[in-house]
Enzyme design. Structure first.
Site, short mmCIF file in Angstrom:
data_model
loop_
_atom_site.label_atom_id
_atom_site.label_comp_id
_atom_site.label_asym_id
_atom_site.label_seq_id
_atom_site.Cartn_x
_atom_site.Cartn_y
_atom_site.Cartn_z
N HIS A 187 0.87 -1.20 0.00
CA HIS A 187 0.00 0.00 0.00
C HIS A 187 0.90 1.24 0.00
O HIS A 187 1.49 1.58 1.02
CB HIS A 187 -0.92 0.02 1.23
N HIS B 89 1.62 5.37 -1.74
CA HIS B 89 1.28 6.54 -2.56
C HIS B 89 2.56 7.10 -3.16
O HIS B 89 3.45 7.52 -2.43
CB HIS B 89 0.59 7.62 -1.72
N LEU B 90 2.64 7.09 -4.49
CA LEU B 90 3.84 7.61 -5.16
C LEU B 90 3.62 9.01 -5.72
O LEU B 90 4.57 9.65 -6.16
CB LEU B 90 4.27 6.67 -6.29
N ARG B 91 2.35 9.46 -5.77
CA ARG B 91 2.01 10.77 -6.37
C ARG B 91 2.41 10.79 -7.85
O ARG B 91 2.56 9.77 -8.48
CB ARG B 91 2.64 11.93 -5.57
N ASN C 281 -4.99 7.26 -6.23
CA ASN C 281 -5.66 8.53 -5.89
C ASN C 281 -4.80 9.74 -6.25
O ASN C 281 -4.57 10.62 -5.44
CB ASN C 281 -6.04 8.57 -4.40
N LYS D 289 -9.27 -0.14 -6.06
CA LYS D 289 -9.34 0.51 -4.76
C LYS D 289 -10.69 1.16 -4.54
O LYS D 289 -11.16 1.97 -5.36
CB LYS D 289 -8.23 1.58 -4.69
N HIS E 193 -10.41 1.30 1.55
CA HIS E 193 -10.21 2.27 2.64
C HIS E 193 -11.44 2.12 3.53
O HIS E 193 -12.52 2.58 3.18
CB HIS E 193 -10.07 3.71 2.10
N HIS F 207 -4.70 -0.56 5.63
CA HIS F 207 -4.24 0.21 6.78
C HIS F 207 -5.19 0.13 7.98
O HIS F 207 -5.74 1.14 8.41
CB HIS F 207 -3.94 1.67 6.41
N LEU G 52 -5.02 9.24 7.89
CA LEU G 52 -6.32 8.57 7.96
C LEU G 52 -6.15 7.10 7.59
O LEU G 52 -5.39 6.81 6.66
CB LEU G 52 -7.32 9.26 7.02
N ASP H 62 1.47 2.64 3.53
CA ASP H 62 0.62 3.82 3.35
C ASP H 62 1.47 5.09 3.41
O ASP H 62 1.02 6.13 3.89
CB ASP H 62 -0.51 3.87 4.37
N HIS I 138 3.13 14.47 1.60
CA HIS I 138 2.55 15.80 1.37
C HIS I 138 3.64 16.82 1.70
O HIS I 138 4.34 16.65 2.72
CB HIS I 138 1.35 16.06 2.29
N ALA J 294 -3.88 14.80 5.38
CA ALA J 294 -3.68 13.53 6.08
C ALA J 294 -2.64 12.70 5.34
O ALA J 294 -2.73 12.54 4.12
CB ALA J 294 -4.99 12.77 6.16
#
Ligand code: NCD
Ligand code: ZN
Ligand code: ZN
Length: 355
Positions: free
Chosen positions: A14, A16-18, A42, A110, A147, A185, A230, A258, A262, A274
């Site tokens: 899980h 997030h690579l953006r 996302n 997802k 989620h 998560h 979150l 996760d 940011h 978050a």
């Protein structure tokens, strides 16, 4: 005292690579630690089609090549494989699912309840609308990644995961008994207990921060935005239940950081984003948590074996080694022309991943 641990090269289930410059800033951190990662969809716009997933995959591979060319990665790191996912919406069709599955490049879909978390505004408003897609996923063996929080404003923020089990997970398991479901998560004893005994192919990812911290970390001497993610950190009894689940040896629980980067200025403001950035020191954080539970011998299963088994992928070749060697987590790192604060920046970790 254990001085060194060698594991089969692990995966992050899980992540997030953006996108764009942010992607370029974080890709090497994960590729140094993990062979593969389930890449969350996302981004903006969300990855809702196979074509978008394949294009995003190309951007990730290009960022990886740039990191390799800049000397940030060796050959092993540069061989990192992104495992793509689709973002489920009210309009995802069975055909979208069948195409994605047939490509061999999409490994999960997802479910973000609309409004539950970062970039979830295009998410699902009513799970009933997704039943044709879920049916196709069950038929194709494509996992649903969830989620797991309700968005009902009447439900206390700290109870949203528990209520999600009753309102969404149980009916979902009943209606799609053969669907692979990953409760992402998890943060509560309720979710850990549910996953341990749920019918059908059910699993959960657990982050390092939910294993290491309880909700006091959010308010230690003042508000701490870099501990805000979150689902939000919960009380100590829940942390202990998660640690117990992660170190239980059950193949239903596996590693998912996760890591959710940011920029600093978007965390340190009146209404901060978050997400905790843990990619640069993920394995070290997990080793710290497992050692606390006197269960370092269980880390290999959690980090390297159970995830591939659930996703039906081969385990990795090669190994990584963690050594007992105290080092300070950087207080800040460069991030897309800005800076980012890794979780627990400035603090000392006892374990270090050997290059
Ligand atoms: C994630 C993000 O920033 O994309 N944030 C988080 O707090 N975990 C979204 C998510 O995983 O819910
Ligand atoms: Zn989430
Ligand atoms: Zn996430």
């Amino acid at each position: 005292m254990t001085r060194q641990i060698t594991l089969r090269r692990p995966d992050d289930w899980h992540l997030h690579l953006r996108d764009g410059d942010a992607l370029r800033s974080v890709i090497a951190a994960t590729a140094r630690q993990f062979a593969r990662a389930i890449v969350m969809p996302n981004i903006r716009p969300p990855v809702t089609t196979l074509a978008a997933a394949l294009a995003y995959r190309e951007r990730i591979l290009a960022a990886l090549a740039a990191a390799r060319a800049a000397g940030e990665l060796d050959d092993t790191g540069a061989a990192f494989e992104p495992l793509m996912t689709l973002y489920l919406t009210d309009r995802t069709t069975a055909q979208d699912i069948r195409e994605a599955s047939a490509s061999g490049q999409v490994h999960g879909v997802k479910l973000y309840p609309a409004g539950a978390t970062t970039h979830s505004d295009a998410g699902v408003t009513d799970i009933a609308r997704t039943y044709p897609a879920l049916q196709a996923m069950q038929d194709c063996g494509l996992p649903l990644l969830v989620h797991g929080e309700v968005t009902d404003p009447a439900i206390d923020l700290f109870d949203r995961e528990k209520v999600f089990i009753d309102r969404v997970m149980e009916p979902l398991r009943r209606d799609f008994p053969a669907l692979k479901v990953v409760f992402e998560h998890i943060t509560t004893q309720d979710a850990a207990q549910y996953v341990a005994q749920a019918p059908g192919p059910t699993a959960a990812t657990i982050t390092a921060h939910h294993l290491l911290y309880n909700r006091n970390a959010l308010f230690l001497g003042g508000v701490r935005p870099h501990w805000y993610c979150l689902p939000v950190l919960k009380r100590e009894t829940h942390r202990q239940a998660l640690l117990q689940a992660a170190t239980s040896g059950s193949p239903r629980f596996f590693l998912g950081t996760d890591s959710a980067p940011h920029a600093r200025h978007l965390k340190e403001i009146a209404c901060g984003c978050a997400g905790c950035y843990t990619a640069p020191h993920a394995l070290e954080l997990y080793a710290t948590a497992f050692e606390q539970a006197d269960a370092l011998d269980r880390l290999a299963g959690f980090a390297s074996e159970f995830g591939p088994a659930f996703y039906g992928l081969p385990p990795n070749q090669g190994t990584v080694t963690l050594v007992r060697e105290p080092w300070a987590i950087p207080e800040s790192l460069p991030f897309a022309g800005d800076s980012i604060v890794p979780l627990a920046g400035g603090e000392t970790l006892e374990w270090r991943l050997r290059d």
